[in-house]
Write a protein that holds these residues in place. Structure first.
Motif, mmCIF file in Angstrom:
data_model
loop_
_atom_site.group_PDB
_atom_site.id
_atom_site.type_symbol
_atom_site.label_atom_id
_atom_site.label_comp_id
_atom_site.label_asym_id
_atom_site.label_seq_id
_atom_site.Cartn_x
_atom_site.Cartn_y
_atom_site.Cartn_z
ATOM 1 N N LYS A 159 35.105 47.266 33.181
ATOM 2 C CA LYS A 159 36.490 46.940 32.840
ATOM 3 C C LYS A 159 36.765 47.095 31.346
ATOM 4 C CE LYS A 159 37.735 42.619 33.236
ATOM 5 N NZ LYS A 159 38.148 41.334 33.846
ATOM 6 N N PRO A 316 40.141 47.538 37.318
ATOM 7 C CA PRO A 316 40.674 46.171 37.311
ATOM 8 C C PRO A 316 42.105 46.066 37.814
ATOM 9 C CG PRO A 316 40.543 47.050 35.077
ATOM 10 C CD PRO A 316 39.829 48.019 35.968
ATOM 11 N N ASN A 317 42.845 47.171 37.825
ATOM 12 C CA ASN A 317 44.237 47.131 38.281
ATOM 13 C C ASN A 317 44.429 47.744 39.664
ATOM 14 O OD1 ASN A 317 45.149 46.032 35.755
ATOM 15 N ND2 ASN A 317 44.910 48.065 34.863
ATOM 16 N N LYS A 395 40.461 35.185 46.508
ATOM 17 C CA LYS A 395 39.349 35.316 45.566
ATOM 18 C C LYS A 395 38.253 34.300 45.871
ATOM 19 C CE LYS A 395 41.777 37.311 41.599
ATOM 20 N NZ LYS A 395 42.185 37.113 40.190
ATOM 21 N N GLN A 407 34.947 43.632 41.711
ATOM 22 C CA GLN A 407 35.802 43.575 40.524
ATOM 23 C C GLN A 407 36.854 42.513 40.821
ATOM 24 O OE1 GLN A 407 36.199 43.876 37.245
ATOM 25 N NE2 GLN A 407 35.901 46.109 37.307
ATOM 26 N N GLN A 408 36.712 41.345 40.205
ATOM 27 C CA GLN A 408 37.491 40.182 40.608
ATOM 28 C C GLN A 408 38.998 40.385 40.505
ATOM 29 O OE1 GLN A 408 36.580 37.465 42.112
ATOM 30 N NE2 GLN A 408 34.389 37.934 42.096
ATOM 31 N N SER A 409 39.436 41.231 39.577
ATOM 32 C CA SER A 409 40.883 41.397 39.397
ATOM 33 C C SER A 409 41.506 42.366 40.395
ATOM 34 C CB SER A 409 41.178 41.866 37.971
ATOM 35 O OG SER A 409 40.448 43.035 37.665
ATOM 36 N N ARG A 411 43.132 43.412 43.679
ATOM 37 C CA ARG A 411 43.945 42.586 44.563
ATOM 38 C C ARG A 411 44.141 43.216 45.929
ATOM 39 N NH1 ARG A 411 47.868 39.317 41.804
ATOM 40 N NH2 ARG A 411 47.444 39.194 39.567
#
Length: 424
Positions: A159, A316-317, A395, A407-409, A411
């Motif tokens: 990231k 990340p997006n 999450k 990758q936690q972000s 969605r």
């Protein structure tokens, strides 16, 4: 016939790779490694070993059971970003890195870009590859077999690091000229979309494995008809939509696909793939791996019909939609926690031939997530408090997964999560 076989054996003896199911080819490959390249590798060990006293030397061995772009990105791009991160945080000197791919390049234009960063040794450089692949780890010379899991914090590193590769001014000129051939108005932004095709897998397996493909794979493949409404909405928003693919079943000619450029059938080239996926506004993947080129170039990705939410894309997006599972006996959808617990459930023959039915993403769901990505990039997306709360609940379900895997972000599509919040 005998002369042709003899020629193939000799070729494989000196220049073969490890992807073959032919017993004679495999034997020729192993003899070549032992009789020809092992002595040369010992010489290379001495030279590189001495060199490593002044500058570290690393040999990265990429996965090669199949020639896949995803392996190049998950292996090499991750490793190079980790190296860049380590140099930045420790001030260590950049090592001399060799990348060894023991099979044919999945895309020569793509791997050539890595060849500008590190010596990239594949089927196009078989002799150098044969020498380097068996060098011994002495002094500060190290050989590392790359894999998906290279570091616990690799997602965070990914990231925060820039891509390892980039387009040169020459690439940009060639790319714009190429793009102009089929995009009259190159000012418009464009989106790349690709779906898995049966012919792709049949061709790749025949070329690389000479064996039959598991038919269960085809049960997960989405239909182009399901993706049509999303492409129409994108073209209405002023975007060009490019249909991607290396091997495709048939051209898109129906008037229902008005506004979609069938790049895969009419204009496709290896450089074109890299140029377009590296410059698109975002890419849409119906669970096929072409999007990894976009990922390597830090372009946003929407992955739909994803078999499970255990492992995400790397950006990340990024946004994604998972396949859902329905019980045939109760006719109820199973919770998202079940999807996370059951790895690769959608290709588990015992499950999908038993009580579990695969529920693919609908046209409405795909359109919603695609428009969400477009609005997020444009800065017009409005996120509600409910959206924030639902994403946080999701999450928490993924917290059981190793940090290197998620990758936690990334969605789940907001509308999808609202629709199926009862599955959280």
């Amino acid at each position: 016939m005998f002369a042709q076989t003899k020629s193939r054996l000799i070729k494989y003896f000196f220049f073969g790779n490890s992807i073959t199911n032919d017993g004679y080819m495999r034997l020729a490959y192993l003899l070549g490694r032992f009789l020809v390249f092992l002595p040369l590798s010992i010489c290379a060990t001495v030279v590189l070993g001495i060199y490593s006293l002044f500058r570290p030397v690393k040999i990265f061995m990429l996965r090669c059971d199949r020639s896949k772009i995803s392996f190049v990105v998950e292996d090499l791009e991750v490793a190079l970003r980790i190296e860049a991160h380590n140099q930045k945080t420790t001030g260590a000197r950049r090592p001399l890195i060799f990348a060894v791919l023991d099979c044919d390049s999945p895309n020569r234009a793509f791997t050539a870009m890595y060849g500008r960063v590190v010596p990239f040794l594949d089927d196009d450089r078989p002799f150098a590859r044969g020498v380097i692949r068996y060098t011994l780890p002495i002094f500060r010379l190290r050989r590392q077999y790359l894999k998906c899991w290279q570091s616990e914090d690799q997602m965070e590193v990914w990231k925060n690091q820039n891509p390892s590769i980039s387009f040169t001014p020459k690439d940009q000129k060639v790319g714009k000229d190429f793009e102009h051939k089929f995009r009259a108005n190159t000012v418009n932004e464009f989106v790349c979309i690709g779906l898995p095709e049966r012919i792709y897998y049949e061709t790749k397996f025949a070329q690389e494995h000479e064996s039959s493909i598991d038919q269960d794979l085809f049960t997960m493949m989405p239909s182009w008809e399901t993706y049509l409404p999303s492409t129409i909405k994108l073209t209405e928003a002023g975007l060009d939509v490019l249909r991607m693919g290396q091997f495709v079943e048939q051209p898109i000619s129906s008037p229902n696909y008005n506004g979609v450029i069938d790049y895969a059938s009419l204009y496709r080239s290896e450089f074109g793939d890299v140029w377009l996926l590296g410059n698109c506004k975002f890419s849409i993947s119906g669970n096929t791996g072409f999007y990894w080129i976009s990922a390597a170039m830090n372009r946003p990705v929407v992955v739909t019909d994803l078999p499970s939410p255990q492992k995400t894309s790397y950006g990340p997006n990024d946004l994604f939609l998972p396949l859902l599972a329905r019980s045939r006996s109760s006719r109820e959808l199973l919770p998202l926690s079940w999807l996370i617990r059951h790895t690769e459930w959608a290709s588990n023959r015992e499950l999908i031939e038993g009580d579990i039915e695969i529920v693919k993403n609908t046209a409405e769901e795909i359109t919603e997530v695609v428009l969400e990505m477009n609005q997020r990039i444009d800065g017009t997306w409005v996120e509600t408090q409910e959206d924030i709360e639902l994403q946080e609940r999701f999450k928490k379900l993924r917290q059981s997964q190793p940090p290197w895997k998620v990758q936690q972000s990334v969605r789940i599509g907001a509308a999808f999560l609202r629709r199926y919040k009862h599955l959280l």
